[in-house]
Design an enzyme around this catalytic site. Structure first.
Site, mmCIF file in Angstrom:
data_model
loop_
_atom_site.group_PDB
_atom_site.id
_atom_site.type_symbol
_atom_site.label_atom_id
_atom_site.label_comp_id
_atom_site.label_asym_id
_atom_site.label_seq_id
_atom_site.Cartn_x
_atom_site.Cartn_y
_atom_site.Cartn_z
ATOM 1 N N ARG A 1 37.033 37.581 42.008
ATOM 2 C CA ARG A 1 37.708 38.598 41.377
ATOM 3 C C ARG A 1 37.712 39.789 42.576
ATOM 4 N NH1 ARG A 1 36.131 43.922 41.740
ATOM 5 N NH2 ARG A 1 36.848 45.198 39.805
ATOM 6 N N HIS B 1 41.032 43.212 46.199
ATOM 7 C CA HIS B 1 40.980 44.023 47.223
ATOM 8 C C HIS B 1 41.841 43.291 48.518
ATOM 9 C CE1 HIS B 1 38.281 46.465 45.507
ATOM 10 N NE2 HIS B 1 37.387 45.739 45.321
#
Length: 116
Positions: free
Chosen positions: A75, A80
């Site tokens: 995730r 990011h």
């Protein structure tokens, strides 16, 4: 107050179901060439990771066979490092890891509900 772990486990199952629905009739080539399917499944993997992060430490400790840290890490990578996402790795996750995750989450829910 923290939500019951079953809430987050159900979020994981809902996302798994959507991933299965989005990809059930796709070949790898179709997936790799279609950003709509990629985006839809990546979003659900992000939700799975976020739900995993919200599970209690006691639940994660009780089921060490699940690679909770890896799920949450996926995730984080998708959130990011969105320009560096390896779509082949996403496909592999969908085909290899998602079915196994579904199975164990269903077993955990049964265990939490007191069903053998």
């Amino acid at each position: 107050m923290k939500k019951d772990d079953r809430v987050y486990l159900n979020h994981i199952l809902q996302s798994v179901s959507l991933i299965e629905k989005y990809t059930e009739d796709l070949t790898e080539e179709e997936f790799l060439s279609n950003s709509l399917f990629q985006d839809a499944t990546i979003r659900q993997i992000q939700i799975i990771g976020e739900a995993t992060k919200n599970l209690s430490k006691s639940l994660r400790d009780k089921y060490p066979q699940v690679h909770w840290r890896g799920i949450a890490g996926m995730r984080d990578k998708l959130i990011h490092d969105y320009f560096g996402v390896d779509i082949n790795a996403v496909w592999d996750t969908i085909k290899e890891d998602i079915p196994a995750l579904k199975k164990i989450v269903l077993e955990i829910i049964q265990d939490l509900n007191g069903n053998p």
